[in-house]
Design a protein around this motif. Structure first.
Motif, short mmCIF file in Angstrom:
data_model
loop_
_atom_site.label_atom_id
_atom_site.label_comp_id
_atom_site.label_asym_id
_atom_site.label_seq_id
_atom_site.Cartn_x
_atom_site.Cartn_y
_atom_site.Cartn_z
N PRO A 22 -10.46 -1.74 8.12
CA PRO A 22 -9.37 -0.57 7.76
C PRO A 22 -8.01 -0.85 8.42
O PRO A 22 -7.01 -0.37 7.97
CB PRO A 22 -10.17 0.47 8.53
CG PRO A 22 -11.41 0.25 8.59
CD PRO A 22 -11.70 -1.18 8.55
N GLN A 23 -7.84 -1.96 9.43
CA GLN A 23 -6.65 -2.13 9.92
C GLN A 23 -5.93 -3.38 9.28
O GLN A 23 -4.67 -3.83 9.44
CB GLN A 23 -6.69 -2.86 11.29
CG GLN A 23 -6.91 -1.60 12.33
CD GLN A 23 -8.33 -0.99 12.14
OE1 GLN A 23 -9.57 -1.78 11.90
NE2 GLN A 23 -8.37 0.37 12.19
N THR A 24 -6.73 -4.04 8.08
CA THR A 24 -5.89 -4.95 7.18
C THR A 24 -4.95 -4.26 6.47
O THR A 24 -4.85 -3.21 5.82
CB THR A 24 -6.87 -5.47 6.27
OG1 THR A 24 -8.03 -6.06 7.03
CG2 THR A 24 -6.25 -6.68 5.43
N SER A 25 -3.64 -5.04 6.57
CA SER A 25 -2.40 -4.37 5.93
C SER A 25 -2.42 -4.47 4.39
O SER A 25 -3.28 -5.24 3.76
CB SER A 25 -1.09 -5.28 6.34
OG SER A 25 -1.34 -6.70 5.71
N GLU A 26 -1.82 -3.67 3.89
CA GLU A 26 -1.85 -3.42 2.31
C GLU A 26 -1.18 -5.03 1.68
O GLU A 26 -1.62 -5.39 0.57
CB GLU A 26 -0.90 -2.31 1.84
CG GLU A 26 -0.75 -2.15 0.25
CD GLU A 26 0.04 -0.80 -0.06
OE1 GLU A 26 1.17 -1.08 -0.33
OE2 GLU A 26 -0.42 0.19 0.04
N GLU A 27 -0.27 -5.47 2.44
CA GLU A 27 0.37 -6.49 1.90
C GLU A 27 -0.74 -7.72 1.79
O GLU A 27 -0.79 -8.27 0.81
CB GLU A 27 1.41 -7.08 2.78
CG GLU A 27 2.17 -8.46 2.17
CD GLU A 27 3.33 -8.74 3.15
OE1 GLU A 27 3.99 -9.74 2.94
OE2 GLU A 27 3.68 -8.19 4.12
N ARG A 47 -9.53 2.93 -0.05
CA ARG A 47 -8.31 3.77 0.60
C ARG A 47 -7.72 4.72 -0.43
O ARG A 47 -7.40 5.57 -0.07
CB ARG A 47 -7.46 2.49 0.97
CG ARG A 47 -7.92 1.93 2.31
CD ARG A 47 -6.89 0.80 2.57
NE ARG A 47 -7.25 -0.07 3.61
CZ ARG A 47 -6.36 -1.06 4.11
NH1 ARG A 47 -5.07 -1.04 4.07
NH2 ARG A 47 -6.89 -1.76 5.13
N LEU A 48 -8.03 4.28 -1.72
CA LEU A 48 -7.34 5.10 -2.69
C LEU A 48 -8.07 6.03 -3.35
O LEU A 48 -7.35 6.84 -4.23
CB LEU A 48 -6.56 4.16 -3.72
CG LEU A 48 -5.35 3.18 -3.35
CD1 LEU A 48 -4.95 2.55 -4.31
CD2 LEU A 48 -4.37 4.05 -2.58
#
Length: 246
Positions: A22-27, A47-48
């Motif tokens: 869950p901490q992995t960035s969107e980028e 997430r979406l």
């Protein structure tokens, strides 16, 4: 690149190699998804899911169609993930795909009626919305929660579509007004006006319950969320095959 023709993407052949959390960035998730990492695709879906389902359900009149729109949105997004350049948030990019898909579905059903011009007259015969299942609750609280939820769902059902979508994004999804305006392609003032009208309609039926409780509207999690990820991952290779042959 002509319409209907897509460059070959690594997502065409998903591979479960890299681990994400869950901490992995969107980028980073975007980069991994573009490289065909299945775990990244699944994390993006996780997430979406709530936002996309609420958006689709806010426009359409039943949960089954809304879920179809969510799946369609993911298939379009991930088969075109190579085109995403980061000019906006991934969530914003995919949200717009969902909005367009839901609006197109609505226009096919009512070809002479524009989505944004739905009458604001309340429909007295509106039925209770059949929302997806919420997490299990204790027997002691189930009756009261169920009754309240039915009141909320019935009231939300009676909102015109253009008010309902704004209300759901704000109260159920917790989105900022500026973000709602950007996603819907309308002004901040229009969002505020529609939100005010929606709350006024809701207050007539939920005078003593208007504060809180909306965070559970249109839930999309647990097994339902996992099933969506499984379906999208399974269908992506076939969709790529089809789009390249068109």
């Amino acid at each position: 690149m002509t319409k209907g023709m897509l460059m070959k993407s690594p997502v065409d052949s998903l591979s479960p190699k890299t681990s994400v959390d869950p901490q992995t960035s969107e980028e980073e998730l975007v980069k991994l998804a573009q490289q065909g990492e299945e775990v990244a695709v699944r994390e993006i879906i996780r997430r979406l899911n709530p936002r996309l389902f609420r958006i689709a359900r806010g426009i359409l009149d039943n949960s089954a169609e809304a879920e179809e729109i969510v799946q369609e949105t993911y298939l379009v997004a991930f088969t075109r993930i190579e085109e995403f350049r980061g000019d906006s948030k991934l969530s914003t990019w995919i949200t717009k795909i969902a909005l367009n898909a839901a609006k197109m579905r609505l226009r096919k059903r009512h070809p002479t009626q524009e989505y944004d011009s739905v009458s604001e007259q309340l429909h007295q015969t509106a039925s209770v919305i059949a929302f997806p299942s919420a997490p299990q609750r204790s027997p002691e609280s189930e009756h009261g929660v169920t009754q309240f939820r039915e009141w909320v769902e019935s009231a939300v059902s009676e909102l015109p579509s253009n008010l309902r979508i704004v209300f759901v994004l704000r109260e159920a999804e917790g989105m900022a007004i500026a973000d709602i305006a950007a996603d819907l392609g309308i002004t901040v003032m229009t969002v505020k006006t529609r939100l005010f009208r929606a709350r006024r309609h809701m207050k007539k039926l939920l005078e003593s319950h208007i504060q809180g409780g909306f965070e559970n509207v249109y839930p999309f999690d647990g097994a339902r969320c996992a099933h969506m990820a499984d379906s999208v991952v399974e269908l992506l290779p076939d969709v790529f095959q089809t789009t390249r042959s068109e």
